[in-house]
Design a protein around this motif. Structure first.
Motif, PDB file in Angstrom:
ATOM      1  N   ALA A 206       0.825  -1.199   0.000  1.00 22.91           N
ATOM      2  CA  ALA A 206       0.000   0.000   0.000  1.00 22.91           C
ATOM      3  C   ALA A 206       0.863   1.254   0.000  1.00 22.91           C
ATOM      4  CB  ALA A 206      -0.923  -0.009   1.211  1.00 22.91           C
ATOM      5  N   ASP A 207       1.935   1.255   0.774  1.00 23.09           N
ATOM      6  CA  ASP A 207       2.842   2.393   0.799  1.00 23.09           C
ATOM      7  C   ASP A 207       3.452   2.622  -0.572  1.00 23.09           C
ATOM      8  OD1 ASP A 207       2.300   2.701   3.439  1.00 23.09           O
ATOM      9  OD2 ASP A 207       4.144   1.757   4.164  1.00 23.09           O
ATOM     10  N   THR A 208       3.843   1.520  -1.231  1.00 20.92           N
ATOM     11  CA  THR A 208       4.442   1.619  -2.555  1.00 20.92           C
ATOM     12  C   THR A 208       3.475   2.272  -3.531  1.00 20.92           C
ATOM     13  OG1 THR A 208       5.746  -0.365  -2.151  1.00 20.92           O
ATOM     14  CG2 THR A 208       5.480   0.310  -4.436  1.00 20.92           C
ATOM     15  N   PRO A 216       7.409  12.355  -9.877  1.00 27.09           N
ATOM     16  CA  PRO A 216       8.806  12.541  -9.454  1.00 27.09           C
ATOM     17  C   PRO A 216       9.238  13.998  -9.511  1.00 27.09           C
ATOM     18  CG  PRO A 216       8.585  10.711 -11.005  1.00 27.09           C
ATOM     19  CD  PRO A 216       7.270  11.418 -10.983  1.00 27.09           C
ATOM     20  N   ARG A 217      10.003  14.430  -8.509  1.00 29.33           N
ATOM     21  CA  ARG A 217      10.479  15.814  -8.487  1.00 29.33           C
ATOM     22  C   ARG A 217      11.419  16.089  -9.663  1.00 29.33           C
ATOM     23  NH1 ARG A 217      11.933  16.707  -2.044  1.00 29.33           N
ATOM     24  NH2 ARG A 217       9.808  16.408  -1.247  1.00 29.33           N
ATOM     25  N   SER A 218      12.253  15.113  -9.985  1.00 27.68           N
ATOM     26  CA  SER A 218      13.163  15.244 -11.123  1.00 27.68           C
ATOM     27  C   SER A 218      12.661  14.313 -12.222  1.00 27.68           C
ATOM     28  CB  SER A 218      14.593  14.883 -10.724  1.00 27.68           C
ATOM     29  OG  SER A 218      15.044  15.731  -9.684  1.00 27.68           O
ATOM     30  N   PRO A 219      11.887  14.822 -13.147  1.00 26.01           N
ATOM     31  CA  PRO A 219      11.259  13.943 -14.144  1.00 26.01           C
ATOM     32  C   PRO A 219      12.279  13.234 -15.024  1.00 26.01           C
ATOM     33  CG  PRO A 219      11.002  16.239 -14.761  1.00 26.01           C
ATOM     34  CD  PRO A 219      11.573  16.243 -13.378  1.00 26.01           C
ATOM     35  N   SER A 220      12.094  11.941 -15.191  1.00 29.58           N
ATOM     36  CA  SER A 220      12.998  11.154 -16.038  1.00 29.58           C
ATOM     37  C   SER A 220      12.179  10.231 -16.928  1.00 29.58           C
ATOM     38  CB  SER A 220      13.969  10.335 -15.192  1.00 29.58           C
ATOM     39  OG  SER A 220      13.266   9.377 -14.413  1.00 29.58           O
ATOM     40  N   VAL A 221      12.733   9.943 -18.079  1.00 31.85           N
ATOM     41  CA  VAL A 221      12.120   9.020 -19.028  1.00 31.85           C
ATOM     42  C   VAL A 221      13.028   7.811 -19.156  1.00 31.85           C
ATOM     43  CG1 VAL A 221      11.376   8.690 -21.418  1.00 31.85           C
ATOM     44  CG2 VAL A 221      11.019  10.894 -20.294  1.00 31.85           C
ATOM     45  N   ILE A 287      18.515  -2.313 -10.300  1.00 27.34           N
ATOM     46  CA  ILE A 287      18.786  -0.946 -10.757  1.00 27.34           C
ATOM     47  C   ILE A 287      17.714  -0.502 -11.750  1.00 27.34           C
ATOM     48  CG2 ILE A 287      20.428   0.506 -12.010  1.00 27.34           C
ATOM     49  CD1 ILE A 287      22.665  -1.249 -10.901  1.00 27.34           C
ATOM     50  N   LEU A 288      17.378  -1.388 -12.676  1.00 30.59           N
ATOM     51  CA  LEU A 288      16.328  -1.056 -13.648  1.00 30.59           C
ATOM     52  C   LEU A 288      14.998  -0.830 -12.948  1.00 30.59           C
ATOM     53  CD1 LEU A 288      15.226  -0.735 -16.498  1.00 30.59           C
ATOM     54  CD2 LEU A 288      15.049  -3.231 -16.647  1.00 30.59           C
ATOM     55  N   GLN A 289      14.689  -1.689 -11.976  1.00 33.41           N
ATOM     56  CA  GLN A 289      13.427  -1.559 -11.251  1.00 33.41           C
ATOM     57  C   GLN A 289      13.337  -0.213 -10.543  1.00 33.41           C
ATOM     58  OE1 GLN A 289      11.063  -3.803 -11.312  1.00 33.41           O
ATOM     59  NE2 GLN A 289       9.884  -3.790  -9.422  1.00 33.41           N
ATOM     60  N   ALA A 290      14.433   0.193  -9.893  1.00 30.01           N
ATOM     61  CA  ALA A 290      14.444   1.471  -9.179  1.00 30.01           C
ATOM     62  C   ALA A 290      14.271   2.641 -10.149  1.00 30.01           C
ATOM     63  CB  ALA A 290      15.736   1.611  -8.388  1.00 30.01           C
ATOM     64  N   ALA A 291      14.931   2.549 -11.306  1.00 33.03           N
ATOM     65  CA  ALA A 291      14.816   3.613 -12.303  1.00 33.03           C
ATOM     66  C   ALA A 291      13.396   3.703 -12.849  1.00 33.03           C
ATOM     67  CB  ALA A 291      15.806   3.379 -13.432  1.00 33.03           C
ATOM     68  N   MET A 292      12.778   2.553 -13.082  1.00 36.83           N
ATOM     69  CA  MET A 292      11.403   2.547 -13.571  1.00 36.83           C
ATOM     70  C   MET A 292      10.459   3.142 -12.538  1.00 36.83           C
ATOM     71  SD  MET A 292      11.089  -1.137 -15.542  1.00 36.83           S
ATOM     72  CE  MET A 292       9.310  -0.970 -15.704  1.00 36.83           C
ATOM     73  N   ARG A 293      10.646   2.762 -11.293  1.00 37.91           N
ATOM     74  CA  ARG A 293       9.753   3.233 -10.237  1.00 37.91           C
ATOM     75  C   ARG A 293       9.776   4.763 -10.116  1.00 37.91           C
ATOM     76  NH1 ARG A 293       7.657   0.298  -6.215  1.00 37.91           N
ATOM     77  NH2 ARG A 293       9.187  -1.373  -6.524  1.00 37.91           N
ATOM     78  N   ASP A 294      10.946   5.350 -10.343  1.00 36.84           N
ATOM     79  CA  ASP A 294      11.102   6.799 -10.192  1.00 36.84           C
ATOM     80  C   ASP A 294      10.868   7.569 -11.482  1.00 36.84           C
ATOM     81  OD1 ASP A 294      11.761   6.389  -7.545  1.00 36.84           O
ATOM     82  OD2 ASP A 294      13.920   6.340  -7.910  1.00 36.84           O
ATOM     83  N   ALA A 295      10.483   6.876 -12.545  1.00 34.17           N
ATOM     84  CA  ALA A 295      10.368   7.533 -13.850  1.00 34.17           C
ATOM     85  C   ALA A 295       9.053   8.298 -13.991  1.00 34.17           C
ATOM     86  CB  ALA A 295      10.483   6.505 -14.963  1.00 34.17           C
ATOM     87  N   LEU A 296       9.105   9.360 -14.767  1.00 35.98           N
ATOM     88  CA  LEU A 296       7.890  10.048 -15.182  1.00 35.98           C
ATOM     89  C   LEU A 296       7.073   9.138 -16.092  1.00 35.98           C
ATOM     90  CD1 LEU A 296       6.183  12.690 -15.601  1.00 35.98           C
ATOM     91  CD2 LEU A 296       7.635  13.092 -17.615  1.00 35.98           C
ATOM     92  N   CYS A 297       7.772   8.475 -17.020  1.00 38.31           N
ATOM     93  CA  CYS A 297       7.107   7.536 -17.921  1.00 38.31           C
ATOM     94  C   CYS A 297       8.144   6.580 -18.498  1.00 38.31           C
ATOM     95  CB  CYS A 297       6.372   8.263 -19.042  1.00 38.31           C
ATOM     96  SG  CYS A 297       7.464   9.111 -20.218  1.00 38.31           S
ATOM     97  N   LEU A 298       7.636   5.496 -19.055  1.00 39.96           N
ATOM     98  CA  LEU A 298       8.467   4.555 -19.793  1.00 39.96           C
ATOM     99  C   LEU A 298       8.195   4.791 -21.268  1.00 39.96           C
ATOM    100  CD1 LEU A 298      10.374   2.303 -18.708  1.00 39.96           C
ATOM    101  CD2 LEU A 298       8.630   0.680 -19.393  1.00 39.96           C
ATOM    102  N   LEU A 317       4.026  -0.460 -11.360  1.00 41.32           N
ATOM    103  CA  LEU A 317       4.699   0.538 -10.528  1.00 41.32           C
ATOM    104  C   LEU A 317       4.007   1.900 -10.593  1.00 41.32           C
ATOM    105  CD1 LEU A 317       8.334  -0.381 -11.588  1.00 41.32           C
ATOM    106  CD2 LEU A 317       7.163  -1.066  -9.492  1.00 41.32           C
ATOM    107  N   GLY A 318       2.881   1.951 -11.262  1.00 42.42           N
ATOM    108  CA  GLY A 318       2.178   3.212 -11.397  1.00 42.42           C
ATOM    109  C   GLY A 318       2.823   4.165 -12.377  1.00 42.42           C
ATOM    110  N   VAL A 319       3.602   3.634 -13.299  1.00 41.88           N
ATOM    111  CA  VAL A 319       4.336   4.470 -14.253  1.00 41.88           C
ATOM    112  C   VAL A 319       3.653   4.395 -15.619  1.00 41.88           C
ATOM    113  CG1 VAL A 319       6.546   4.848 -15.408  1.00 41.88           C
ATOM    114  CG2 VAL A 319       6.497   4.132 -13.009  1.00 41.88           C
ATOM    115  N   PRO A 320       3.152   5.510 -16.128  1.00 40.92           N
ATOM    116  CA  PRO A 320       2.521   5.516 -17.457  1.00 40.92           C
ATOM    117  C   PRO A 320       3.540   5.192 -18.544  1.00 40.92           C
ATOM    118  CG  PRO A 320       1.995   7.511 -16.209  1.00 40.92           C
ATOM    119  CD  PRO A 320       3.119   6.827 -15.487  1.00 40.92           C
TER     120      PRO A 320
END
Length: 397
Positions: A206-208, A216-221, A287-298, A317-320
């Protein structure tokens, strides 16, 4: 049940959705007490053979590259692998109740079909993709394309039970002359633990999910995939650079390796985008999982997809996700526009950049609806129970 799985790739020595599906299936079958053999080509050092719990892994052909300098699949490797499969099944076919093969690269499926009369086993095939005649011509040229398409059609017309993973390829398989109704499985592969974490099961999950709805504060693709022509990684670089001109602080990462790695690096250099886009190659899954989780989008501008596993992984991960529409891209079946991503009607870099900007503008609401889409998708998968569907086919039901 005695099951022989066949694919010339084995995860994690080769990375991709089909590899993960077949490896995951092998392990699940073994866990349920089935006798499982996996035929593949050699992909490991001689002193470090694969260790898949409960699964016999047999290399029936030598270690060699899958792709040539042009980025296309070579012809020698699938021929040698098919010959190895034929030798094995002629000698051991009677030891199996079921032979379950990936349809591509075709010669192994032809081998399984040829040896079946002696072996007496039931033949099952996964059709991740069915290429059109026009696509074959573009891929390998006119005369060779016609031959390749004829081989694909011959495989489709072999008596067998066919699994597909999209409506697009189910319809194409029927058009190719399949003698039975193709069975669509709505989940090609799933890591059960990760899926559970991404669902609303327990406080940690639930927290996730709450964190995932925060932009994300610093948007990444993020781009993640094999760097082959069809995946269009250089185009992804161009799109990220264009989007960064409209979204303050936007950066991008191209994860993966392959024949177009040098072209990706050259595109970054040509656009003077070293501060915007990086390409670290293949990385550890964490590493890939963490990057995806913090991404603005894939971003997945692929021209050709048989299923679209990346859509499911991102949505968990809730990533569009941003896709490009195209006649050979079945992944678009998994994206509801404005719900779990954006489908660009063109694979032009500018159009893809506009789609990235749209995701950013939609903000937390799109991330929340992406999670909701994923929950609904899991319910559909659970209702079907893909493993039960496969075992029913093994039993002839």
């Amino acid at each position: 049940m005695r099951v022989c799985l066949i694919y010339d790739c084995l995860f994690p020595w080769t990375v991709g959705g089909a590899e993960r599906r077949m490896g995951h299936l092998a392990e699940r079958l073994a866990q349920q007490g089935h006798d499982v053999t996996y035929l593949t080509r050699c992909q490991w050092p001689p002193d470090e053979p694969p260790q898949l719990p409960g699964v016999r892994v047999i290399a029936v052909s030598r270690d060699e590259p899958l792709y040539g300098a042009d980025g296309n699949r070579t012809i020698g490797e699938p021929l040698r692998f098919g010959a190895g499969v034929l030798r094995h099944l002629l000698a051991h076919g009677r030891e199996y109740d079921v032979v379950h093969t990936a349809s591509f690269p075709y010669f192994s499926m032809l081998a399984a079909g040829a040896a079946r009369r002696r072996g007496g086993y039931r033949l099952i095939a996964d059709w991740h993709e069915v290429w059109s005649a026009s696509y074959w011509r573009r891929y390998v040229g006119g005369p060779q394309g016609r031959v390749a398409h004829a081989i694909q059609r011959t495989c489709a017309r072999l008596p067998h039970t066919a699994f597909t993973f999209s409506r697009l390829h189910a319809e194409r398989l029927t058009d190719e002359g399949l003698r039975s109704e193709p069975r669509i499985i709505w989940e090609e592969w799933a890591d059960d633990a990760r899926m559970a974490l991404a669902s609303a099961d327990g406080p940690r999950a639930a927290d996730t999910r709450v964190e995932a709805t925060t932009v994300p504060r610093s948007p990444s693709v993020v781009f993640a995939g094999r760097l082959i022509t069809e995946k269009q990684a250089p185009r992804a670089v161009e799109a990220i650079v264009l989007a960064a001109r409209q979204v303050s602080g936007l950066t991008g990462t191209i994860f993966g390796d392959g024949p177009e790695r040098a072209l990706v690096d050259a595109t970054i250099e040509r656009l003077d985008a070293r501060d915007v886009v990086v390409a670290p190659g293949f990385v550890e899954p964490e590493i890939l999982q963490a990057a995806m989780r913090d991404a603005l989008c894939l971003l997945a501008p692929s021209r050709r997809e048989g299923y679209g596993l990346v859509v499911i992984e991102a949505a968990a991960l809730g990533v569009p996700i941003v896709l490009a529409a195209g006649p050979d891209n079945a992944a678009t079946e998994l994206v509801d526009a404005g719900v779990n991503g954006v489908v660009s009607q063109s694979d032009d870099a500018r159009a893809l950049a506009d789609a990235i900007v749209e995701v950013h503008a939609r903000g937390a609401r799109l991330r929340a609806s992406t999670l909701a889409w994923h929950t609904a998708h899991l319910q559909r998968v659970a209702a079907q129970d893909p493993l039960r569907e496969i075992l029913a086919a093994y039993a002839g039901r």
